[in-house]
Structures are given as C-alpha cells and as structure tokens.
Motif scaffolding. Structure first.
Motif, PDB file in Angstrom:
ATOM      1  N   ILE A  71      40.903  32.227  37.204  1.00  0.00           N
ATOM      2  CA  ILE A  71      41.267  31.782  35.854  1.00  0.00           C
ATOM      3  C   ILE A  71      40.389  32.488  34.822  1.00  0.00           C
ATOM      4  CG2 ILE A  71      41.262  29.816  34.279  1.00  0.00           C
ATOM      5  CD1 ILE A  71      42.115  28.106  36.758  1.00  0.00           C
ATOM      6  N   ALA A  72      39.104  32.592  35.086  1.00  0.00           N
ATOM      7  CA  ALA A  72      38.199  33.274  34.158  1.00  0.00           C
ATOM      8  C   ALA A  72      38.615  34.732  33.977  1.00  0.00           C
ATOM      9  CB  ALA A  72      36.757  33.187  34.660  1.00  0.00           C
ATOM     10  N   TYR A  73      39.000  35.382  35.057  1.00  0.00           N
ATOM     11  CA  TYR A  73      39.454  36.776  34.961  1.00  0.00           C
ATOM     12  C   TYR A  73      40.688  36.865  34.069  1.00  0.00           C
ATOM     13  CZ  TYR A  73      41.332  41.323  36.019  1.00  0.00           C
ATOM     14  OH  TYR A  73      41.826  42.594  35.892  1.00  0.00           O
ATOM     15  N   SER A  74      41.644  35.993  34.291  1.00  0.00           N
ATOM     16  CA  SER A  74      42.871  36.015  33.483  1.00  0.00           C
ATOM     17  C   SER A  74      42.570  35.775  32.013  1.00  0.00           C
ATOM     18  CB  SER A  74      43.862  34.957  33.970  1.00  0.00           C
ATOM     19  OG  SER A  74      44.363  35.293  35.232  1.00  0.00           O
ATOM     20  N   LEU A  75      41.671  34.847  31.738  1.00  0.00           N
ATOM     21  CA  LEU A  75      41.347  34.530  30.349  1.00  0.00           C
ATOM     22  C   LEU A  75      40.556  35.644  29.666  1.00  0.00           C
ATOM     23  CD1 LEU A  75      40.423  30.760  30.727  1.00  0.00           C
ATOM     24  CD2 LEU A  75      42.505  31.717  29.706  1.00  0.00           C
ATOM     25  N   CYS A  76      39.832  36.451  30.423  1.00  0.00           N
ATOM     26  CA  CYS A  76      39.009  37.523  29.850  1.00  0.00           C
ATOM     27  C   CYS A  76      39.717  38.873  29.810  1.00  0.00           C
ATOM     28  CB  CYS A  76      37.714  37.677  30.646  1.00  0.00           C
ATOM     29  SG  CYS A  76      36.607  36.272  30.449  1.00  0.00           S
ATOM     30  N   GLU A  77      40.838  39.001  30.468  1.00  0.00           N
ATOM     31  CA  GLU A  77      41.538  40.284  30.521  1.00  0.00           C
ATOM     32  C   GLU A  77      42.175  40.590  29.172  1.00  0.00           C
ATOM     33  OE1 GLU A  77      42.911  43.768  31.397  1.00  0.00           O
ATOM     34  OE2 GLU A  77      41.650  42.694  32.844  1.00  0.00           O
ATOM     35  N   ARG A  78      41.751  41.662  28.527  1.00  0.00           N
ATOM     36  CA  ARG A  78      42.215  41.972  27.177  1.00  0.00           C
ATOM     37  C   ARG A  78      43.699  42.315  27.121  1.00  0.00           C
ATOM     38  NH1 ARG A  78      42.875  47.268  25.694  1.00  0.00           N
ATOM     39  NH2 ARG A  78      42.261  48.784  27.266  1.00  0.00           N
ATOM     40  N   ASP A  79      44.251  42.807  28.208  1.00  0.00           N
ATOM     41  CA  ASP A  79      45.672  43.162  28.213  1.00  0.00           C
ATOM     42  C   ASP A  79      46.582  41.958  28.436  1.00  0.00           C
ATOM     43  OD1 ASP A  79      45.333  45.874  27.707  1.00  0.00           O
ATOM     44  OD2 ASP A  79      45.039  46.334  29.828  1.00  0.00           O
TER      45      ASP A  79
END
Length: 94
Positions: A71-79
């Motif tokens: 979830i953290a990765y998804s929320l931080c992914e700029r694209d």
C-alpha cells in the motif's frame, strides 16, 4: 507518434504524456501481497503465487507487513495518483 516510439514507452509514460491519470485498483493484488495469501480461485499462476509467498516470508522475517509495504508503494508511486483500497469491515480501518 510512430509505432516504434509507442512500443518503447511504458503504459505509464503514455498516460502521463496524454495527461491521463492512472489508478491502482488492487494494490494487494487480490491477496497475493498479504501474509494470508490469495484465495483458491485467484487467477495468478503458481510461479507468481510462490514468488509472492516468498516475498511475504522475507517481509515477515524482517518484521515488515507486506500489505502495508504494498500500500505504501502504491501511495508513493508518482505515476499512480489514485489508489483504491477495499476493506471488509470497519476494524480494518484502525
């Protein structure tokens, strides 16, 4: 665009160029990125299921919750400016 240029771009690159936002609709990959694992009916192949289980085991060994990491990765992914999360009961919000 010519066809070769389009093939060399990622889907995210093409969307960004055309000002189309992306959405992560399943950041836990329908259970693959959880310690519990996916349901029996999950369409992923055995190799992907095994790789995700291995990643979950590595996370557990380092006291990291793989679901929180995903979830953290998804929320931080700029694209990916939008991430949808599903919950089954209000206790998961806490």
């Amino acid at each position: 665009h010519n066809n070769k240029q389009f093939q060399d771009q990622s889907f995210a690159d093409t969307c960004r160029e055309k000002q189309i936002g992306l959405m992560a609709a399943a950041p836990l990959s329908m259970g693959l990125l959880t310690h519990r694992g996916p349901p029996d009916w999950h369409p992923a192949g055995d190799e992907l299921k095994a790789a995700c289980k291995n990643a979950a085991d590595i996370c557990r060994a380092h006291d990291v919750d793989i679901s929180s990491l995903a979830i953290a990765y998804s929320l931080c992914e700029r694209d990916i400016p939008c991430t949808l999360l599903g919950i089954k009961d209000k206790h998961q919000v806490d």
